[in-house]
Design an enzyme around this catalytic site. Structure first.
Site, mmCIF file in Angstrom:
data_model
loop_
_atom_site.group_PDB
_atom_site.id
_atom_site.type_symbol
_atom_site.label_atom_id
_atom_site.label_comp_id
_atom_site.label_asym_id
_atom_site.label_seq_id
_atom_site.Cartn_x
_atom_site.Cartn_y
_atom_site.Cartn_z
ATOM 1 N N VAL A 1 31.583 -20.050 32.631
ATOM 2 C CA VAL A 1 32.084 -18.667 32.749
ATOM 3 C C VAL A 1 33.225 -18.535 33.758
ATOM 4 O O VAL A 1 33.973 -17.561 33.713
ATOM 5 C CB VAL A 1 30.970 -17.662 33.127
ATOM 6 C CG1 VAL A 1 29.926 -17.536 32.028
ATOM 7 C CG2 VAL A 1 30.323 -17.990 34.472
ATOM 8 N N ASN B 1 25.210 -12.650 32.811
ATOM 9 C CA ASN B 1 24.056 -13.012 33.643
ATOM 10 C C ASN B 1 24.257 -14.303 34.426
ATOM 11 O O ASN B 1 23.638 -14.502 35.474
ATOM 12 C CB ASN B 1 22.833 -13.127 32.712
ATOM 13 C CG ASN B 1 21.700 -13.910 33.312
ATOM 14 O OD1 ASN B 1 20.900 -13.373 34.066
ATOM 15 N ND2 ASN B 1 21.623 -15.201 33.002
ATOM 16 N N SER C 1 22.301 -8.070 42.028
ATOM 17 C CA SER C 1 21.151 -8.480 42.851
ATOM 18 C C SER C 1 20.916 -7.408 43.916
ATOM 19 O O SER C 1 21.842 -6.674 44.279
ATOM 20 C CB SER C 1 21.451 -9.815 43.538
ATOM 21 O OG SER C 1 20.455 -10.118 44.512
ATOM 22 N N TYR D 1 27.272 -15.085 48.354
ATOM 23 C CA TYR D 1 26.475 -14.575 47.228
ATOM 24 C C TYR D 1 26.432 -13.047 47.257
ATOM 25 O O TYR D 1 26.683 -12.382 46.250
ATOM 26 C CB TYR D 1 25.060 -15.146 47.318
ATOM 27 C CG TYR D 1 24.131 -14.680 46.223
ATOM 28 C CD1 TYR D 1 24.217 -15.227 44.943
ATOM 29 C CD2 TYR D 1 23.168 -13.702 46.457
ATOM 30 C CE1 TYR D 1 23.365 -14.807 43.924
ATOM 31 C CE2 TYR D 1 22.316 -13.278 45.454
ATOM 32 C CZ TYR D 1 22.416 -13.840 44.190
ATOM 33 O OH TYR D 1 21.583 -13.417 43.180
ATOM 34 N N SER E 1 29.625 -11.458 46.254
ATOM 35 C CA SER E 1 29.867 -11.557 44.806
ATOM 36 C C SER E 1 29.050 -10.501 44.067
ATOM 37 O O SER E 1 29.501 -9.921 43.083
ATOM 38 C CB SER E 1 29.531 -12.965 44.290
ATOM 39 O OG SER E 1 28.128 -13.191 44.225
ATOM 40 N N LYS E 2 27.844 -10.244 44.536
ATOM 41 C CA LYS E 2 26.952 -9.295 43.862
ATOM 42 C C LYS E 2 27.396 -7.850 44.121
ATOM 43 O O LYS E 2 27.320 -7.002 43.238
ATOM 44 C CB LYS E 2 25.506 -9.535 44.317
ATOM 45 C CG LYS E 2 24.962 -10.898 43.892
ATOM 46 C CD LYS E 2 24.761 -10.951 42.383
ATOM 47 C CE LYS E 2 24.738 -12.331 41.809
ATOM 48 N NZ LYS E 2 24.579 -12.330 40.332
ATOM 49 N N ILE F 1 12.834 -12.861 41.667
ATOM 50 C CA ILE F 1 12.188 -13.120 40.378
ATOM 51 C C ILE F 1 11.999 -14.635 40.288
ATOM 52 O O ILE F 1 12.887 -15.404 40.657
ATOM 53 C CB ILE F 1 13.072 -12.650 39.187
ATOM 54 C CG1 ILE F 1 13.592 -11.203 39.391
ATOM 55 C CG2 ILE F 1 12.310 -12.796 37.869
ATOM 56 C CD1 ILE F 1 12.586 -10.097 39.247
HETATM 57 P P1 NAD Z 1 18.853 -19.829 36.855
HETATM 58 O O1 NAD Z 1 19.442 -20.863 37.736
HETATM 59 O O2 NAD Z 1 17.470 -19.994 36.354
HETATM 60 O O3 NAD Z 1 19.803 -19.599 35.585
HETATM 61 C C1 NAD Z 1 21.184 -19.454 35.723
HETATM 62 C C2 NAD Z 1 21.854 -20.041 34.498
HETATM 63 O O4 NAD Z 1 23.276 -19.857 34.660
HETATM 64 C C3 NAD Z 1 21.618 -21.562 34.360
HETATM 65 O O5 NAD Z 1 21.195 -21.869 33.059
HETATM 66 C C4 NAD Z 1 22.959 -22.175 34.671
HETATM 67 O O6 NAD Z 1 23.232 -23.372 33.959
HETATM 68 C C5 NAD Z 1 23.911 -21.054 34.254
HETATM 69 N N1 NAD Z 1 25.211 -21.185 34.910
HETATM 70 C C6 NAD Z 1 25.460 -21.453 36.213
HETATM 71 N N2 NAD Z 1 26.783 -21.544 36.421
HETATM 72 C C7 NAD Z 1 27.383 -21.336 35.221
HETATM 73 C C8 NAD Z 1 28.723 -21.318 34.785
HETATM 74 N N3 NAD Z 1 29.739 -21.555 35.628
HETATM 75 N N4 NAD Z 1 28.986 -21.061 33.486
HETATM 76 C C9 NAD Z 1 27.967 -20.857 32.605
HETATM 77 N N5 NAD Z 1 26.676 -20.866 32.965
HETATM 78 C C10 NAD Z 1 26.379 -21.112 34.249
HETATM 79 O O7 NAD Z 1 19.004 -18.462 37.657
HETATM 80 P P2 NAD Z 1 18.430 -16.986 37.377
HETATM 81 O O8 NAD Z 1 17.506 -16.660 38.479
HETATM 82 O O9 NAD Z 1 17.995 -16.837 35.976
HETATM 83 O O10 NAD Z 1 19.772 -16.168 37.635
HETATM 84 C C11 NAD Z 1 20.436 -15.419 36.640
HETATM 85 C C12 NAD Z 1 21.183 -14.286 37.312
HETATM 86 O O11 NAD Z 1 20.252 -13.455 37.988
HETATM 87 C C13 NAD Z 1 22.189 -14.727 38.371
HETATM 88 O O12 NAD Z 1 23.374 -13.971 38.248
HETATM 89 C C14 NAD Z 1 21.490 -14.413 39.684
HETATM 90 O O13 NAD Z 1 22.393 -14.142 40.723
HETATM 91 C C15 NAD Z 1 20.719 -13.171 39.277
HETATM 92 N N6 NAD Z 1 19.579 -12.855 40.154
HETATM 93 C C16 NAD Z 1 18.494 -13.676 40.186
HETATM 94 C C17 NAD Z 1 17.441 -13.335 41.017
HETATM 95 C C18 NAD Z 1 16.196 -14.184 41.116
HETATM 96 O O14 NAD Z 1 15.383 -13.931 42.015
HETATM 97 N N7 NAD Z 1 15.995 -15.149 40.232
HETATM 98 C C19 NAD Z 1 17.502 -12.192 41.817
HETATM 99 C C20 NAD Z 1 18.633 -11.398 41.740
HETATM 100 C C21 NAD Z 1 19.656 -11.731 40.903
#
Ligand code: NAD
Length: 271
Positions: A74, A100, A152, A167, A170-171, A200
């Site tokens: 992305v 996402n 986030s 981070y 960015s959010k 999560i």
């Molecule tokens: P995760 O690591 O399980 O999944 C993230 C996915 O994004 C992975 O499959 C990874 O390969 C893909 N990815 C990373 N860089 C990429 C790139 N340059 N191009 C394409 N794909 C790419 O993480 P998650 O927890 O599912 O996070 C998803 C989103 O949720 C993120 O934006 C994260 O900031 C946000 N978020 C997560 C939480 C949490 O507690 N898990 C909390 C708040 C926000």
């Protein structure tokens, strides 16, 4: 039991719609892609991790859903633009975009955070959101649609994860982006909203690089747990997927520029 006269609960259907999810190979992206497919959408699964999206696709197809996969970064216009175009062309339309994909990146005191580490986090999380929406736009403009951005609590409601500065910035930027483009795109009937998850349970924490943050992190103890609804347990990716489904569907047809917080009350306690 509802009486015979009670109105039926609305069934959320995305039958005939086409959705695209970045970061669909893991965590929140995978859970949300599965929800969207279960509601009837054809879902484009985009991710850097080709194995991850293949697994998501197998789960969707095993449940009778429809999807296509594309490997894409992305943060790189040369990679994400053709991936979006080839998926939307194959599908013939695009109604829902869930931006996402994201990384926690390096969490470190400012003095220890390198410029290229800052750039990497901003490039994936913020520039990646911009590129995803930008290249989906010609398709969304045809019929209107829904853009959902995964931000986030960090950087928007919580500022005490000291070290997570890149981070959090960015959010915060993603939420500003959502509000700016919600207004810009309203006349095309494109709705743009943010989901604000708290903690999560996903693999993202295993990939976080923490460096020397004990020296800057405030030491606060939450004896009853820091997530009021669960007594401390993190949320389930399906909690976020349900919010994605709502924002993707016509149930949210008058909702744009908004934020849905999915954090079990965490950010009410931890500021
Ligand atoms: P995760 O690591 O399980 O999944 C993230 C996915 O994004 C992975 O499959 C990874 O390969 C893909 N990815 C990373 N860089 C990429 C790139 N340059 N191009 C394409 N794909 C790419 O993480 P998650 O927890 O599912 O996070 C998803 C989103 O949720 C993120 O934006 C994260 O900031 C946000 N978020 C997560 C939480 C949490 O507690 N898990 C909390 C708040 C926000």
């Amino acid at each position: 039991m509802p009486s015979a006269a009670a109105p039926a609960a609305p069934v959320v259907s995305l039958q005939g719609r086409v959705a695209m999810v970045t970061g669909a190979g893991s965590g929140l992206g995978r859970a949300s892609a599965k929800r969207l497919a279960a509601a009837g959408a054809l879902v484009g699964l985009l991710d850097l991790d080709a194995d991850g999206v293949a697994e998501t696709a197998a789960e969707i197809e095993a449940a009778g859903g429809r999807c296509e996969t594309r490997a894409a970064d992305v943060s790189d216009p040369e990679s994400i633009k053709p991936a979006i175009e080839s998926f939307a062309e194959a599908a013939g339309r695009l109604d829902v975009v869930y931006a996402n994909a994201g990384i926690n990146g390096v969490w470190a005191p400012l003095a220890d955070l390198e410029p290229d580490e800052w750039d990497q986090t901003l490039a994936v999380n913020l520039k990646g959101t911009f590129l995803t929406v930008k290249y989906a736009l010609p398709w969304l403009k045809r019929r209107g649609g829904s853009v959902i951005v995964c931000a986030s609590v960090n950087g928007t409601r919580v500022f005490s994860n000291t070290g997570a500065t890149a981070y959090s910035c960015s959010k915060a930027g993603q939420v500003a982006f959502v509000k700016m483009v919600a207004l810009e795109l309203a006349s095309y009937h494109i709705r743009v909203n943010a989901i604000i998850p708290g903690a999560i349970m996903t693999p993202i924490f295993d990939k976080t690089v923490e460096r020397n943050i004990d020296s800057v992190k405030p030491h606060v103890e939450y004896t009853d747990g820091r997530i009021p609804l669960t007594g401390g347990d993190p949320g389930d990716p399906r909690d976020v997927a349900n919010a994605v489904l709502y924002l993707a569907s016509d149930l949210s047809s008058h909702v744009t520029g908004g934020e849905i917080v999915v954090d079990g009350g965490e950010s009410l306690l931890q500021g």
